[in-house]
Motif scaffolding. Structure first.
Motif, mmCIF file in Angstrom:
data_model
loop_
_atom_site.group_PDB
_atom_site.id
_atom_site.type_symbol
_atom_site.label_atom_id
_atom_site.label_comp_id
_atom_site.label_asym_id
_atom_site.label_seq_id
_atom_site.Cartn_x
_atom_site.Cartn_y
_atom_site.Cartn_z
ATOM 1 N N ASP A 278 21.952 -29.513 -46.980
ATOM 2 C CA ASP A 278 23.813 -29.055 -46.354
ATOM 3 C C ASP A 278 24.114 -28.827 -44.916
ATOM 4 O OD1 ASP A 278 23.497 -29.337 -48.732
ATOM 5 O OD2 ASP A 278 23.752 -27.100 -49.181
ATOM 6 N N GLU A 279 22.930 -29.057 -44.062
ATOM 7 C CA GLU A 279 23.245 -28.844 -42.767
ATOM 8 C C GLU A 279 24.134 -28.895 -42.243
ATOM 9 O OE1 GLU A 279 19.924 -30.170 -40.556
ATOM 10 O OE2 GLU A 279 20.697 -28.905 -38.419
ATOM 11 N N ASN B 149 22.449 -35.564 -44.670
ATOM 12 C CA ASN B 149 23.550 -35.017 -43.632
ATOM 13 C C ASN B 149 24.405 -35.842 -43.657
ATOM 14 O OD1 ASN B 149 23.753 -31.941 -43.833
ATOM 15 N ND2 ASN B 149 21.615 -32.348 -43.472
#
Ligand code: MSP
Length: 514
Positions: free
Chosen positions: A385-386, A449
């Motif tokens: 979830d960066e 991501n």
């Protein structure tokens, strides 16, 4: 039955071929219509053609055709233009259709019976180009009339008039009490200024059949046809009426609720018709007013007026054939905010294509998917979830702007994710990570991501460039269409999913073709 979000465009005169200005208006309306559907709303999007009036009659005569044959021929190319632009209109009105003519006549009959009209003679100056009488006030210091009126001839004739006197004050009050009614604000102020500093002249709603046959006969006086603007404006309710809309028909078992329109998208030149005459017509009919007039500016080309006679035109069909529909849709929305005037240059178009579509979005999607293919055999790694907060912010801002019909701002918001994700590639350098087996877990994170950002972008871009959105989804091997904003929530890409073949979305090009 709930009310649908009802959006309309101006209906174009069929006295020539469509140009950039027509295309722009239809595209912005389509982006708004698609956005509303993506928000989960039911939408009804109407566009079409304004076929009556002296301009069309003259163009047909010059072409040696009957007015109907002339309109029928041109309507085919205008309808294919709608397809070319990828419009998702729910209906297409032609003002020569019986369903429309019947409603116009019914309205005229009713308003006549209720005493809204009177007959009177008038001597004056008339502009065929604008289909209107021109007043002395409009004369220039040298005694001529502004060029925008075209040829102005002296006319003496008796016509039917619509009494406007009783309507001026409530209209001012309505516009003042409802700031959203006319947008942008400076257009609203223009209308208010006009209404406060002028006394409205009664509207001439007829033209003698002796000089103009190409119109809807006035039902209570066969010596006249209906003024083309009275006819044209009614299109916004004649289609709902024909479809059985409850508000317009007063039907109790109606299947459809459309009126009032949520949005009339129009150009700045026709604001008076929509902000003054149309509300008054509706009030006289006891119908609610539209919720908003969204007034766009005009395009020029290379700083000059777009004009067939000087050859200064932009042919949207040629641009689309050359560069693709999405490149065209993206450019017009990205370049010109809804309101001010814009300027088309071929170089500006090519520059945006290269910088934003080929190098920005296209490169991001292509390198993200290609790296997943190369380094992970195309299999999506575990969720990470960066970039989720950036994506969530971009999605929230984009959607908020779209709710407010701020299309250019929505694209700015959306592009923060394109820019951030491209920067992320440069910062994380997945091509270096791939060379170091100890960095395998980090490479998984980075790839998730990137590919998930591409998916979110496909969702947010859908109303603007639906073809590209579909291509991204297809390359991700996900079932489309990505046409609901709810799908923009981070994490929609299932780990373990095998993506399809990456392919360039916007091939790089050197220079515009001559
Ligand atoms: N038939 C009327 C509208 C009746 S609506 C009940 C009409 N037709 S038009 O073909 O002249 O214009 C249609 C729309 O195109 C208008 O909203 C107008 O402002 C828009 N444009 C025409 N030229 C334009 C540009 N150069 N740039 C942007 N929009 C322009 O008016």
């Amino acid at each position: 039955m709930s009310k649908r979000f009802y959006i309309t465009t101006a209906i174009d005169y069929v006295n020539g071929q469509p140009h950039l200005g027509h295309a722009y208006e239809k595209v912005i309306a389509d982006v708004i219509a698609r956005s509303r559907r993506a928000l989960g709303e039911e939408v009804f999007f109407l566009t079409g053609l304004d076929e009556h009036g002296q301009k069309v009659q003259q163009a047909a005569q010059a072409d040696g055709k009957s007015a109907q044959a002339y309109c029928d021929e041109l309507a085919v190319s205008w309808q294919s233009f709608v397809t070319k632009l990828g419009l998702t209109n729910d209906d297409f009105i032609r003002t020569t259709q019986p369903r429309h003519k019947e409603v116009v006549q019914a309205i005229l009959t009713k308003l006549h019976a209720e005493g809204h009209f009177y007959q009177a003679p008038r001597d004056g100056f008339y502009s065929t180009k604008e289909e209107t009488f021109v007043t002395e006030k409009e004369r220039l210091p040298d005694g001529t009339f502004p060029a925008s009126y075209g040829e102005v001839v002296q006319l003496s004739e008796t016509n039917w008039y619509f009494k406007l006197g009783a309507h001026q004050q409530w209209l001012i009050d309505h516009i003042e009490a409802n700031p959203a009614f006319i947008q942008p604000d400076y257009r609203r102020n223009e209308v208010l200024g006009f209404l406060k500093h002028n006394t409205l002249e009664d509207l001439c709603i007829s033209r003698p059949a002796a000089r103009l046959t190409w119109g809807i006969p006035i039902p209570f006086d066969p010596a006249y046809v209906t003024y083309v603007w009275f006819d044209a404006l009614v299109n916004y309710i004649s289609v709902p009426a024909a479809l059985g809309d409850s508000t317009v028909c007063g039907a109790t078992n109606a299947q459809l609720s459309l009126w009032p329109a949520d949005l009339h998208v129009i150009g700045k030149d026709i604001i008076k018709f929509h902000a003054v005459y149309w509300p008054i017509m509706l009030k006289a009919m006891n119908l609610p007013l539209p919720r908003q007039l969204l007034v766009h500016g005009w395009w020029q080309k290379d700083g000059e007026k777009i004009s067939k006679s000087t050859g200064n035109i932009v042919d949207p069909v040629a641009i689309i054939d050359d560069w693709g529909l999405d490149a065209f849709r993206f450019y017009v929305v990205r370049e010109l905010d809804i309101g001010p005037d814009g300027n088309w240059t071929d170089a500006g178009f090519a520059a945006r294509y290269q910088a934003e579509l080929a190098n920005g979005l296209g490169n991001l999607v292509n390198r993200s998917l290609s790296m997943l293919k190369r380094y992970r055999n195309g299999v999506v790694p575990a969720r990470h979830d960066e970039l989720a907060p950036v994506a969530a912010q971009a999605a929230a801002d984009t959607v908020a702007h779209l709710r407010a019909s701020e299309l250019q701002k929505a694209l700015h918001s959306l592009w923060t994710l394109v820019t951030r994700a491209n920067q992320y590639v440069d910062q994380t350098a997945p091509f270096k990570l791939a060379k170091d087996p100890a960095q395998a877990a980090r490479l998984d994170e980075v790839l998730y991501n990137l590919v998930e950002s591409c998916r979110v972008l496909a969702v947010l871009l859908n109303p603007f460039i639906p073809g590209t959105s579909a291509k991204i989804y297809a390359q991700l091997n996900l079932p489309g269409p990505a046409d609901q904003f709810a799908l923009a929530a981070w994490g929609g890409l299932p780990p373990g999913q095998t993506i399809g073949e990456p392919a360039a979305l916007f091939p790089r090009r050197d220079a515009p073709k001559a």
